[in-house]
Motif scaffolding. Sequence first.
Motif, PDB file in Angstrom:
ATOM      1  N   LEU A  81       0.700  -1.203  -0.393  1.00 46.17           N
ATOM      2  CA  LEU A  81       0.109  -0.340   0.067  1.00 46.17           C
ATOM      3  C   LEU A  81       0.802   1.045  -0.308  1.00 46.17           C
ATOM      4  CD1 LEU A  81      -2.688  -0.700   2.233  1.00 46.17           C
ATOM      5  CD2 LEU A  81      -2.834  -0.609   0.192  1.00 46.17           C
ATOM      6  N   TYR A  82       1.785   0.810   0.751  1.00 47.14           N
ATOM      7  CA  TYR A  82       3.188   2.199   0.600  1.00 47.14           C
ATOM      8  C   TYR A  82       3.572   2.924  -0.233  1.00 47.14           C
ATOM      9  CZ  TYR A  82       6.445   5.141   1.716  1.00 47.14           C
ATOM     10  OH  TYR A  82       7.961   6.018   1.511  1.00 47.14           O
ATOM     11  N   CYS A  83       3.678   1.857  -1.274  1.00 45.26           N
ATOM     12  CA  CYS A  83       4.929   1.441  -2.514  1.00 45.26           C
ATOM     13  C   CYS A  83       3.505   1.844  -3.103  1.00 45.26           C
ATOM     14  CB  CYS A  83       4.930   0.380  -2.493  1.00 45.26           C
ATOM     15  SG  CYS A  83       6.875   0.175  -1.892  1.00 45.26           S
ATOM     16  N   ALA A  84       2.105   1.543  -3.490  1.00 43.14           N
ATOM     17  CA  ALA A  84       1.166   2.061  -4.218  1.00 43.14           C
ATOM     18  C   ALA A  84       1.460   3.636  -4.464  1.00 43.14           C
ATOM     19  CB  ALA A  84      -0.284   1.868  -4.138  1.00 43.14           C
ATOM     20  N   GLU A  85       1.625   4.385  -3.297  1.00 45.86           N
ATOM     21  CA  GLU A  85       1.110   5.467  -3.102  1.00 45.86           C
ATOM     22  C   GLU A  85       2.530   6.343  -3.466  1.00 45.86           C
ATOM     23  OE1 GLU A  85      -0.299   8.979   0.550  1.00 45.86           O
ATOM     24  OE2 GLU A  85       0.081   7.000   1.036  1.00 45.86           O
TER      25      GLU A  85
ATOM     26  N   GLU B 107      -1.451   4.079  10.764  1.00 45.55           N
ATOM     27  CA  GLU B 107      -2.381   5.709   9.558  1.00 45.55           C
ATOM     28  C   GLU B 107      -3.125   4.798   8.658  1.00 45.55           C
ATOM     29  OE1 GLU B 107      -3.043   9.090   8.153  1.00 45.55           O
ATOM     30  OE2 GLU B 107      -2.355   8.788  10.676  1.00 45.55           O
ATOM     31  N   LEU B 108      -2.815   3.323   8.728  1.00 41.57           N
ATOM     32  CA  LEU B 108      -3.782   2.703   7.377  1.00 41.57           C
ATOM     33  C   LEU B 108      -5.063   2.696   8.311  1.00 41.57           C
ATOM     34  CD1 LEU B 108      -1.503   0.675   5.525  1.00 41.57           C
ATOM     35  CD2 LEU B 108      -2.864   2.679   4.831  1.00 41.57           C
ATOM     36  N   VAL B 109      -5.218   2.137   9.094  1.00 39.18           N
ATOM     37  CA  VAL B 109      -6.191   1.634  10.127  1.00 39.18           C
ATOM     38  C   VAL B 109      -6.754   2.845  10.296  1.00 39.18           C
ATOM     39  CG1 VAL B 109      -7.123   0.956  12.221  1.00 39.18           C
ATOM     40  CG2 VAL B 109      -5.768   0.004  11.128  1.00 39.18           C
ATOM     41  N   ARG B 110      -6.316   4.134  10.858  1.00 42.35           N
ATOM     42  CA  ARG B 110      -7.567   5.901  11.210  1.00 42.35           C
ATOM     43  C   ARG B 110      -8.091   5.835   9.822  1.00 42.35           C
ATOM     44  NH1 ARG B 110      -7.076  10.237  10.413  1.00 42.35           N
ATOM     45  NH2 ARG B 110      -5.465  10.242   8.883  1.00 42.35           N
ATOM     46  N   GLU B 111      -7.130   6.344   8.162  1.00 45.71           N
ATOM     47  CA  GLU B 111      -7.097   6.312   7.727  1.00 45.71           C
ATOM     48  C   GLU B 111      -8.945   5.566   7.088  1.00 45.71           C
ATOM     49  OE1 GLU B 111      -4.479   6.597   4.985  1.00 45.71           O
ATOM     50  OE2 GLU B 111      -3.570   8.665   5.732  1.00 45.71           O
TER      51      GLU B 111
ATOM     52  N   ALA C 151       1.338  -7.823  -5.633  1.00 47.97           N
ATOM     53  CA  ALA C 151       0.764  -8.020  -6.956  1.00 47.97           C
ATOM     54  C   ALA C 151      -0.815  -7.261  -7.532  1.00 47.97           C
ATOM     55  CB  ALA C 151       0.709  -9.876  -7.054  1.00 47.97           C
ATOM     56  N   GLU C 152      -1.458  -7.747  -5.223  1.00 54.24           N
ATOM     57  CA  GLU C 152      -2.714  -7.465  -5.374  1.00 54.24           C
ATOM     58  C   GLU C 152      -3.421  -5.774  -5.710  1.00 54.24           C
ATOM     59  OE1 GLU C 152      -3.712  -8.313  -1.524  1.00 54.24           O
ATOM     60  OE2 GLU C 152      -4.170 -11.134  -2.291  1.00 54.24           O
ATOM     61  N   GLN C 153      -2.198  -5.170  -5.662  1.00 55.19           N
ATOM     62  CA  GLN C 153      -1.797  -3.414  -5.610  1.00 55.19           C
ATOM     63  C   GLN C 153      -1.229  -3.582  -7.313  1.00 55.19           C
ATOM     64  OE1 GLN C 153      -2.814  -1.553  -3.231  1.00 55.19           O
ATOM     65  NE2 GLN C 153      -3.731  -2.722  -2.557  1.00 55.19           N
ATOM     66  N   ASN C 154      -1.451  -4.205  -8.360  1.00 54.89           N
ATOM     67  CA  ASN C 154      -0.481  -3.926  -9.430  1.00 54.89           C
ATOM     68  C   ASN C 154       0.713  -4.064  -9.733  1.00 54.89           C
ATOM     69  OD1 ASN C 154      -3.227  -5.387 -10.671  1.00 54.89           O
ATOM     70  ND2 ASN C 154      -4.172  -3.772 -10.136  1.00 54.89           N
ATOM     71  N   LEU C 155       1.623  -3.719  -8.711  1.00 54.35           N
ATOM     72  CA  LEU C 155       2.630  -2.986  -8.468  1.00 54.35           C
ATOM     73  C   LEU C 155       4.143  -3.208  -9.887  1.00 54.35           C
ATOM     74  CD1 LEU C 155       2.840  -2.386  -5.149  1.00 54.35           C
ATOM     75  CD2 LEU C 155       2.809  -0.127  -6.948  1.00 54.35           C
ATOM     76  N   HIS C 156       4.444  -2.742 -10.646  1.00 52.32           N
ATOM     77  CA  HIS C 156       5.642  -3.271 -11.090  1.00 52.32           C
ATOM     78  C   HIS C 156       6.719  -3.462 -10.769  1.00 52.32           C
ATOM     79  CE1 HIS C 156       7.747  -2.544 -15.104  1.00 52.32           C
ATOM     80  NE2 HIS C 156       7.588  -3.588 -15.057  1.00 52.32           N
TER      81      HIS C 156
END
Length: 254
Positions: A78-82, A189-193, A102-107
């Motif tokens: 999630l961090y890398c996706a952002e 922070e991911l939980v809070r958001e 893979a779930e975030q479709n990252l390269h």
Amino acid sequence: MKQYRAYCFDLDGTVYKGTEVIEVAAETIRCLQQKGIEPYFITNNASVNREDVEKKLAKMGITAVRERIYTTAVASALYCAEHHASSRIYLYGEEGLRKAFAEQNLHVVGPEEADVAVVGINRNSTYESLSEVMNVIRNGATFIATNSDKIIPTATGFGVGNGSFIRLLAHATGIEPLYIGKPESTMLELVRESGGYTKDEMVMIGDNYDTDILCGIRYEIDTIHVAGGVHSKEQIQERELQPTYFVNTLTEII
């Protein structure tokens, strides 16, 4: 004890030990769910993804909402996706890390092409594989570590944790990584958001002062230390910063 909207449970040492459930933890989680409170599960384990944890908890009689499970593999993806959505990412770790990315479709690429190197626990590490990821970092890839745990619980005691491999790589490259897992606050922070919580509605629960409790303290939310894990109450009372609560058993929080 104050009641919260977001109960964030550490897993290994708090909810289970290896493959054995801690029954009072399972009872506590079920009681919270009966009150309409679905807990969050937060683990520094980067070898598993949400589905893996959900299945493991189910076998122990604990029903978990998949979206409320945060492993460092998931949090790193999630961090890398952002922050690195267009980067070429080299992964050093196990299947859970690869699934999360893979779930975030990252390269995800091989070592020769990488702009970013994400390092998680790899229990098949060899001299050659560690040298390969070392050279990826030395060649300029951004160095991200899923977590800094020096040791990890095993059925027979403890094993070498990802943090120990990270120290080897940092020493060899002269480069310090960005850490994702506890005691860093990325997962909280991911939980809070995700839930739109305020910090006074959240609590971090765990047995390890250096990861669980410090994570909550640094994020400025309440913390609950559970006896019987990595650190004793007496050891923690020698520290400068203290948990909000000490409990001998998790049933005390409900």
